[in-house]
Scaffold this motif. Structure first.
Motif, short mmCIF file in Angstrom:
data_model
loop_
_atom_site.label_atom_id
_atom_site.label_comp_id
_atom_site.label_asym_id
_atom_site.label_seq_id
_atom_site.Cartn_x
_atom_site.Cartn_y
_atom_site.Cartn_z
N GLN A 213 0.74 8.68 7.93
CA GLN A 213 2.18 8.64 7.68
C GLN A 213 2.47 8.40 6.21
O GLN A 213 3.41 8.98 5.64
CB GLN A 213 2.83 7.56 8.53
CG GLN A 213 4.36 7.56 8.46
CD GLN A 213 4.96 8.84 8.96
OE1 GLN A 213 4.65 9.30 10.06
NE2 GLN A 213 5.81 9.46 8.15
N VAL A 214 1.68 7.52 5.58
CA VAL A 214 1.86 7.26 4.14
C VAL A 214 1.67 8.54 3.34
O VAL A 214 2.45 8.84 2.43
CB VAL A 214 0.87 6.17 3.66
CG1 VAL A 214 0.86 6.09 2.14
CG2 VAL A 214 1.25 4.82 4.25
N LYS A 215 0.64 9.31 3.69
CA LYS A 215 0.39 10.58 2.99
C LYS A 215 1.55 11.55 3.21
O LYS A 215 2.02 12.20 2.26
CB LYS A 215 -0.91 11.21 3.46
CG LYS A 215 -1.26 12.50 2.70
CD LYS A 215 -2.55 13.10 3.19
CE LYS A 215 -2.91 14.33 2.34
NZ LYS A 215 -1.83 15.34 2.31
N ALA A 216 2.03 11.62 4.42
CA ALA A 216 3.14 12.53 4.72
C ALA A 216 4.40 12.12 3.96
O ALA A 216 5.13 12.96 3.43
CB ALA A 216 3.41 12.55 6.22
N TYR B 149 0.83 -1.21 0.00
CA TYR B 149 0.00 0.00 0.00
C TYR B 149 0.86 1.25 0.00
O TYR B 149 0.61 2.20 -0.75
CB TYR B 149 -0.94 0.02 1.21
CG TYR B 149 -1.85 1.23 1.20
CD1 TYR B 149 -3.05 1.20 0.49
CD2 TYR B 149 -1.48 2.42 1.83
CE1 TYR B 149 -3.87 2.32 0.43
CE2 TYR B 149 -2.28 3.54 1.77
CZ TYR B 149 -3.47 3.49 1.07
OH TYR B 149 -4.26 4.61 0.99
N THR B 150 1.89 1.26 0.84
CA THR B 150 2.78 2.42 0.92
C THR B 150 3.41 2.73 -0.44
O THR B 150 3.42 3.89 -0.87
CB THR B 150 3.89 2.17 1.96
OG1 THR B 150 3.31 1.96 3.24
CG2 THR B 150 4.85 3.35 2.03
N ASP B 151 3.89 1.70 -1.11
CA ASP B 151 4.54 1.92 -2.40
C ASP B 151 3.55 2.37 -3.47
O ASP B 151 3.87 3.23 -4.30
CB ASP B 151 5.25 0.64 -2.85
CG ASP B 151 6.55 0.40 -2.10
OD1 ASP B 151 6.96 1.29 -1.33
OD2 ASP B 151 7.16 -0.67 -2.28
N GLU C 134 -5.32 4.60 11.46
CA GLU C 134 -5.34 5.93 10.86
C GLU C 134 -3.94 6.55 10.84
O GLU C 134 -3.57 7.26 9.91
CB GLU C 134 -6.31 6.83 11.60
CG GLU C 134 -6.80 8.01 10.77
CD GLU C 134 -7.59 7.55 9.54
OE1 GLU C 134 -7.31 8.09 8.43
OE2 GLU C 134 -8.45 6.67 9.67
N ALA C 135 -3.16 6.26 11.87
CA ALA C 135 -1.81 6.80 11.95
C ALA C 135 -0.96 6.30 10.78
O ALA C 135 -0.12 7.04 10.25
CB ALA C 135 -1.16 6.42 13.28
N PHE C 136 -1.19 5.05 10.39
CA PHE C 136 -0.45 4.48 9.27
C PHE C 136 -0.77 5.25 7.98
O PHE C 136 0.14 5.65 7.24
CB PHE C 136 -0.81 3.00 9.10
CG PHE C 136 -0.37 2.41 7.78
CD1 PHE C 136 0.95 2.05 7.55
CD2 PHE C 136 -1.29 2.24 6.75
CE1 PHE C 136 1.35 1.52 6.33
CE2 PHE C 136 -0.90 1.71 5.53
CZ PHE C 136 0.43 1.35 5.32
#
Length: 397
Positions: free
Chosen positions: A336-339, A62-64, A331-333
């Motif tokens: 962080q991905v957006k940031a 998801y992050t990538d 939600e924190a995850f």
């Protein structure tokens, strides 16, 4: 030609896909594990491969996908602002690229087209390096040997021939290594191309050679439905995956917006190739949501309703639904991905602004290893031409 050994159940999957070739209007068998609703299904062959993917790996997927979409948005904006000459968007194809890229091993070699930004991310290529070519300050941008990720190929389908040749080289190296009891891991090649490129003779020729020599290569076709303005159904009356049958090796259609299924299918295909069983064709059934390039206007040749329907199958949305439903990400995850994505965008923007324009005279110096009279003549003409602009500036002042 060597025989192709398939895992249990794979024969039935391929047979079902091949049967569809006789009736183009019939539904086509397609491997899908994670549906648009974010619910995980099963497959008789590839569910076992999907079980290898732990929650941490899913979060990496998801992050990538999110980071490369943010990068794509920033690169598009840079082009619109005149910072790039051209850009080739990938939005909508993130799962096909991130899923397949993560299925590869470091020793595998990747031959991309010009849209595989997500695969470049997975292979740890500095994404700012991708923009050098599109800004016109480099013919490439990175050293392919550092990450086993080749330079982008703008000549349609040429990379498929290069990939097969490289795979045949790997094949010979591994035979020599076997004779010396080498413990080096076996390698394979992935050749990326689009549905439009599948109509090129280069693809046909590369598949003939790959089949004839059982080359360890995986042909990865991202069928995004549009070869610029030409829809897939104009190019082929059968699923593209079915073409593999004519060459004598496996062909699989996978939901290209399902990152879990793409990873599972590609992992199987690469294992198949590394083990000496020959090539595989994967058709990742996906969609180019935006333009072919920033020089293209898709509203001229397709309906907005079609685009809207495919947005409902968005690869990021479906994985996010699954992660949330299974309690695998909070939600924190996602914050962080957006940031992280915004930080990446900031980095590539500042790096692009800082790129220096190389002296065009260097281009004349790199055509031949030694001095050449024609090049010297052309350089002299260029020097005279450039001097004319300097004279005009002096007159104006």
């Amino acid at each position: 030609m060597g025989s192709t050994q398939l895992p249990p159940g794979m024969e039935d999957t391929l047979a079902a896909t091949s049967a569809a070739a006789a009736a183009p209007g019939e539904p086509v068998e397609m491997v899908q594990l994670l549906g648009p609703d974010g619910k995980l299904g099963s497959d008789p062959v590839f569910s076992d491969y999907a079980k290898r993917i732990d929650p941490e790996k899913l979060r990496v997927f998801y992050t990538d996908m999110a980071r490369i979409r943010r990068f794509d948005q920033e690169a598009t904006a840079l082009q619109r602002q005149g910072e790039l000459a051209l850009w080739v968007p990938l939005t909508g194809q993130e799962a096909a690229q991130i899923g397949s890229g993560h299925a590869s091993q470091p020793q595998d070699y990747i031959f991309p087209t010009y849209r595989e930004h997500g695969v470049a991310l997975v292979r740890n290529v500095d994404l700012a390096e991708l923009l050098k070519q599109f800004r016109g300050v480099s013919n490439g941008g990175w050293d392919p040997r550092e990450n086993n990720f080749h330079l982008y190929t703008l000549v349609l389908a040429a990379q498929t021939l290069h990939a097969v040749g490289y795979a045949m080289g790997i094949q010979r190296d591994q035979k020599l290594a076997a004779a010396t009891d080498s413990t080096d891991p076996k390698a394979a090649v992935i050749a990326y191309f689009g549905d439009g490129a599948s109509s090129e003779g280069d693809v046909h020729e590369s598949m003939v050679f790959a089949a004839s020599y059982d080359a360890p290569v995986v042909f990865f076709c991202q069928n995004n439905h549009w070869a610029i303005s030409v829809p897939t159904e104009v190019q082929t009356k059968v699923p593209l995956a079915n073409r593999a049958k004519g060459y004598g090796f496996p062909g699989i259609r996978v939901d290209g917006n399902d990152v879990i299924a793409v990873h599972a299918v590609t992992e199987w295909a690469l294992e198949h190739a590394r083990e000496g069983r020959g090539p595989v064709l994967i058709e990742a059934y996906t969609y180019r949501v935006g333009a072919h390039t920033t020089a293209d206007d898709p509203t001229k040749y397709r309906e907005s309703a079609e685009e809207a329907a495919w947005r409902e199958k968005d690869p990021l949305d479906r994985l996010e639904k699954y992660l949330r439903a299974e309690g695998l990400a909070d939600e924190a995850f996602f914050d962080q991905v957006k940031a992280d994505g915004d930080e990446l965008a900031k980095y590539v923007r500042s790096t692009t602004h800082g790129l220096e324009v190389p002296d065009i005279r260097d281009a004349f110096a790199s055509v031949y290893a030694e001095q050449h009279p024609l090049i010297a003549e052309e350089l002299a003409w260029f020097e005279e031409y450039s001097a004319g602009f300097e004279s005009d500036e002096e007159t104006a002042h």
